[in-house]
Each structure stands twice: as C-alpha cells, then as structure tokens.
Design a protein around this motif. Structure first.
Motif, PDB file in Angstrom:
ATOM      1  N   THR A 126      20.068 -15.993  -2.276  1.00 38.09           N
ATOM      2  CA  THR A 126      18.965 -16.605  -3.014  1.00 38.09           C
ATOM      3  C   THR A 126      17.656 -16.289  -2.314  1.00 38.09           C
ATOM      4  N   LEU A 127      16.732 -15.706  -3.038  1.00 37.93           N
ATOM      5  CA  LEU A 127      15.360 -15.507  -2.563  1.00 37.93           C
ATOM      6  C   LEU A 127      14.504 -16.446  -3.402  1.00 37.93           C
ATOM      7  N   GLY A 128      14.388 -17.693  -2.939  1.00 38.52           N
ATOM      8  CA  GLY A 128      13.839 -18.746  -3.780  1.00 38.52           C
ATOM      9  C   GLY A 128      12.625 -19.443  -3.198  1.00 38.52           C
ATOM     10  N   GLY A 129      12.121 -20.399  -3.969  1.00 42.16           N
ATOM     11  CA  GLY A 129      10.986 -21.216  -3.538  1.00 42.16           C
ATOM     12  C   GLY A 129      11.461 -22.527  -2.958  1.00 42.16           C
ATOM     13  N   THR A 130      10.493 -23.305  -2.464  1.00 47.09           N
ATOM     14  CA  THR A 130      10.825 -24.586  -1.846  1.00 47.09           C
ATOM     15  C   THR A 130      10.169 -25.770  -2.544  1.00 47.09           C
ATOM     16  N   GLY A 131       9.472 -25.544  -3.621  1.00 43.85           N
ATOM     17  CA  GLY A 131       8.812 -26.655  -4.289  1.00 43.85           C
ATOM     18  C   GLY A 131       8.242 -26.233  -5.627  1.00 43.85           C
ATOM     19  N   LYS A 132       7.333 -27.065  -6.169  1.00 38.16           N
ATOM     20  CA  LYS A 132       6.755 -26.811  -7.484  1.00 38.16           C
ATOM     21  C   LYS A 132       5.341 -26.253  -7.400  1.00 38.16           C
ATOM     22  N   GLU A 133       4.935 -25.824  -6.194  1.00 35.97           N
ATOM     23  CA  GLU A 133       3.580 -25.313  -6.041  1.00 35.97           C
ATOM     24  C   GLU A 133       3.386 -24.023  -6.831  1.00 35.97           C
ATOM     25  N   LYS A 134       2.128 -23.766  -7.209  1.00 38.66           N
ATOM     26  CA  LYS A 134       1.795 -22.540  -7.931  1.00 38.66           C
ATOM     27  C   LYS A 134       1.497 -21.426  -6.934  1.00 38.66           C
ATOM     28  N   HIS A 138       7.637 -17.481  -3.084  1.00 39.74           N
ATOM     29  CA  HIS A 138       8.924 -16.857  -2.808  1.00 39.74           C
ATOM     30  C   HIS A 138       8.773 -15.837  -1.682  1.00 39.74           C
ATOM     31  N   PRO A 139       9.870 -15.397  -1.101  1.00 40.67           N
ATOM     32  CA  PRO A 139       9.785 -14.535   0.086  1.00 40.67           C
ATOM     33  C   PRO A 139       9.270 -13.124  -0.204  1.00 40.67           C
ATOM     34  N   THR A 140       8.781 -12.506   0.869  1.00 41.41           N
ATOM     35  CA  THR A 140       8.478 -11.083   0.887  1.00 41.41           C
ATOM     36  C   THR A 140       9.481 -10.420   1.820  1.00 41.41           C
ATOM     37  N   ILE A 141      10.213  -9.444   1.308  1.00 47.58           N
ATOM     38  CA  ILE A 141      11.241  -8.745   2.085  1.00 47.58           C
ATOM     39  C   ILE A 141      10.745  -7.322   2.321  1.00 47.58           C
ATOM     40  N   LEU A 142      10.498  -6.975   3.584  1.00 49.88           N
ATOM     41  CA  LEU A 142       9.960  -5.655   3.892  1.00 49.88           C
ATOM     42  C   LEU A 142      11.062  -4.592   3.939  1.00 49.88           C
ATOM     43  N   ASP A 143      10.639  -3.350   4.081  1.00 48.68           N
ATOM     44  CA  ASP A 143      11.536  -2.194   3.995  1.00 48.68           C
ATOM     45  C   ASP A 143      12.730  -2.304   4.942  1.00 48.68           C
ATOM     46  N   ASP A 144      13.870  -1.779   4.483  1.00 52.40           N
ATOM     47  CA  ASP A 144      15.074  -1.593   5.301  1.00 52.40           C
ATOM     48  C   ASP A 144      15.742  -2.899   5.737  1.00 52.40           C
ATOM     49  N   LEU A 146      18.250  -6.227   5.404  1.00 55.17           N
ATOM     50  CA  LEU A 146      19.582  -6.502   4.861  1.00 55.17           C
ATOM     51  C   LEU A 146      19.812  -8.006   4.867  1.00 55.17           C
ATOM     52  N   ILE A 147      20.246  -8.536   3.726  1.00 61.97           N
ATOM     53  CA  ILE A 147      20.488  -9.975   3.598  1.00 61.97           C
ATOM     54  C   ILE A 147      21.939 -10.166   3.190  1.00 61.97           C
ATOM     55  N   ALA A 148      22.724 -10.769   4.072  1.00 61.46           N
ATOM     56  CA  ALA A 148      24.173 -10.824   3.899  1.00 61.46           C
ATOM     57  C   ALA A 148      24.602 -11.952   2.960  1.00 61.46           C
ATOM     58  N   THR A 149      25.891 -11.983   2.684  1.00 61.88           N
ATOM     59  CA  THR A 149      26.496 -12.868   1.684  1.00 61.88           C
ATOM     60  C   THR A 149      26.092 -14.330   1.851  1.00 61.88           C
ATOM     61  N   GLY A 150      25.612 -14.925   0.751  1.00 66.35           N
ATOM     62  CA  GLY A 150      25.356 -16.354   0.715  1.00 66.35           C
ATOM     63  C   GLY A 150      24.122 -16.811   1.443  1.00 66.35           C
ATOM     64  N   ALA A 151      23.322 -15.910   1.989  1.00 72.34           N
ATOM     65  CA  ALA A 151      22.111 -16.313   2.714  1.00 72.34           C
ATOM     66  C   ALA A 151      21.060 -16.843   1.742  1.00 72.34           C
ATOM     67  N   LYS A 152      20.269 -17.810   2.218  1.00 69.07           N
ATOM     68  CA  LYS A 152      19.189 -18.391   1.421  1.00 69.07           C
ATOM     69  C   LYS A 152      17.878 -18.170   2.177  1.00 69.07           C
ATOM     70  N   VAL A 153      16.971 -17.452   1.555  1.00 65.96           N
ATOM     71  CA  VAL A 153      15.648 -17.210   2.134  1.00 65.96           C
ATOM     72  C   VAL A 153      14.651 -17.911   1.225  1.00 65.96           C
ATOM     73  N   LEU A 154      14.001 -18.956   1.756  1.00 67.75           N
ATOM     74  CA  LEU A 154      13.261 -19.871   0.889  1.00 67.75           C
ATOM     75  C   LEU A 154      11.803 -19.999   1.313  1.00 67.75           C
ATOM     76  N   GLY A 155      10.926 -19.989   0.322  1.00 65.67           N
ATOM     77  CA  GLY A 155       9.509 -20.213   0.567  1.00 65.67           C
ATOM     78  C   GLY A 155       8.727 -18.920   0.709  1.00 65.67           C
ATOM     79  N   SER A 156       7.418 -19.073   0.844  1.00 68.43           N
ATOM     80  CA  SER A 156       6.522 -17.925   0.964  1.00 68.43           C
ATOM     81  C   SER A 156       6.519 -17.425   2.404  1.00 68.43           C
ATOM     82  N   ILE A 157       7.614 -16.796   2.795  1.00 66.73           N
ATOM     83  CA  ILE A 157       7.774 -16.280   4.145  1.00 66.73           C
ATOM     84  C   ILE A 157       8.013 -14.777   4.074  1.00 66.73           C
ATOM     85  N   THR A 158       7.967 -14.125   5.222  1.00 72.02           N
ATOM     86  CA  THR A 158       8.165 -12.677   5.280  1.00 72.02           C
ATOM     87  C   THR A 158       9.356 -12.347   6.168  1.00 72.02           C
TER      88      THR A 158
END
Length: 237
Positions: A126-134, A138-144, A146-158
């Motif tokens: 899941t590359l998701g948000g953490t709230g109802k803010e406008k 959601h995350p920024t995933i840079l080049d190369d 790898l996000i493995a099975t079932g990982a949750k990356v949440l919020g406006s992070i890099t």
C-alpha cells in the motif's frame, strides 16, 4: 518541488509524442517482466497472464485521460482494471518507466503518489495517505526502489533512490537513499551497505499497553499510601 522529487520521471507523454513511443514503452514493460521474474517464459504468456502488467498498462491509459481532465472516464478505466487485476492505482498517480508489480493482488497506489524508474513492488503493498488532508498526501518513491510483500508506506514521505522496504514493514518517515528498512514502525537497518547498530533483541520488544498498566498500578499504590497516611493523621488528632 524538492530536489529528490524532481528526480521522479513519472510523466510519460506517449499520448503527446506519438504511437511509436507508446509501443516502445509497452515493449519496455514486457522486457521488465523478463528481467524481474524468472518464471516468465514467453511473450504471449506475459502479455496474456500477468495481472501486474495489465494494471500498469490500464493505468497509463487512465492517466492520459486524467491529464486531459476526463476524470470520470479515467476512474472507470481504473476501476475496471481493479476488478480484473486486483490492483488499484488512482489515475492521477505518476508512474515512471520499467515499473514492475510482482503478483499484484492487493496493491494500492494513491492519488498523489509519485513513482520513479525501475521500481518494483510486490503483492499487498500500500502506497497510501494518513488522513483527509488535501494536496500531496501519498509517498514519493525514487528510482530503483523495491517494496516487498505487504509493506505499507504511508503519508507524504520519500523513499530514497535504491532503497528497500522489507516485507510487512510500516513506513511513516522518509527513507534515505540506498537504505534497507524493516519493522513496525519501519527502521533503517542498513544504509549505504553498512549495518546500523540497533538493539534487535526480540524478547525485549516494548509493550506500550503493559507499560501503561504498570504506570497506573504505581499511581494507585501511591494514592493508597497517601490515603493511609491521611487516615492515621485523622486518628491521631
């Protein structure tokens, strides 16, 4: 936009640069499957049976409609793709070249997510948000990366270039370039090929609920002592 986010290619303007670029990109997506998945045997097998590839192609079409402000058509395409592939990608999400979704089922990519080139994600990510803010949520995933099975990356992070997110991890903070993150919440355990020294004794993991109960017990004992002291003073007076 930050310098890191500027590294995200994301926008593939095949619809503006002609059919040649579009078909070249489709071939590139197929070749990526062969590079990443040793189980891939033939082009026809990959084109007809790889749901992750189907989801990426559907998203590229939906994203083209979304950029032209045909939001309803874009959402219909994304929802049909979700029904058939089990992968939900918001049509506004920005995805770079050679993106690979392995197995795919349960992958969710949010509206303001930005994904660079040569990124791989596995099922249940899941590359998701953490709230109802406008705005960017959601995350920024840079080049190369790898996000493995079932990982949750949440919020406006890099998630930094070349970084890896371990299976089942929950990542809520920025991840430096060339790092490995594991755990809940996610912690950097390797950075630039060097181990980060941490106490990983699983027998002594923190238990915040138990710690709170012990704190309440100490407060109750303290109150009992004070009441007993007051009672003795009243008896003596």
């Amino acid at each position: 936009m930050s310098k890191k986010r500027e590294q995200v290619l994301g926008e593939i303007d095949w619809e503006e640069r002609g059919e040649h670029v579009f078909f070249k990109m489709l071939k590139e997506d197929i070749d990526t499957v062969f590079d990443q998945d040793p189980a891939a045997r033939s082009y026809i097998e990959v084109v007809l049976t790889y749901s992750g590839l189907h989801a990426i192609w559907a998203h590229r079409i939906a994203h083209a409609f979304y950029k032209r402000k045909l939001y309803f058509i874009a959402r219909i395409i994304s929802q049909v793709s979700r029904f058939f592939t089990g992968v939900e990608i918001h049509p506004a999400a920005t995805i770079g070249r050679r993106f690979f979704i392995d197995h795919g089922m349960g992958v969710v990519i949010g509206e303001t997510c930005e994904i660079g080139d040569n990124v791989t994600v596995f099922q249940g990510v899941t590359l998701g948000g953490t709230g109802k803010e406008k705005g960017k949520r959601h995350p920024t995933i840079l080049d190369d990366a790898l996000i493995a099975t079932g990982a949750k990356v949440l919020g406006s992070i890099t998630v930094g270039k070349g970084s890896k997110i371990g299976a089942g991890s929950v990542v809520l903070k920025d991840v430096p370039d060339h790092s490995t993150v594991v755990g809940i919440p996610g912690r950097v355990v390797v950075q630039n090929g060097k181990k980060i020294n941490r106490d990983l004794n699983h027998q002594d993991l923190p238990d915040p609920v138990s710690d709170r109960f012990k704190e309440l017990e100490r407060e109750m004992e303290k109150l009992k002592g004070e009441l007993a002291l007051l009672s003795r003073k009243e008896e003596q007076s």
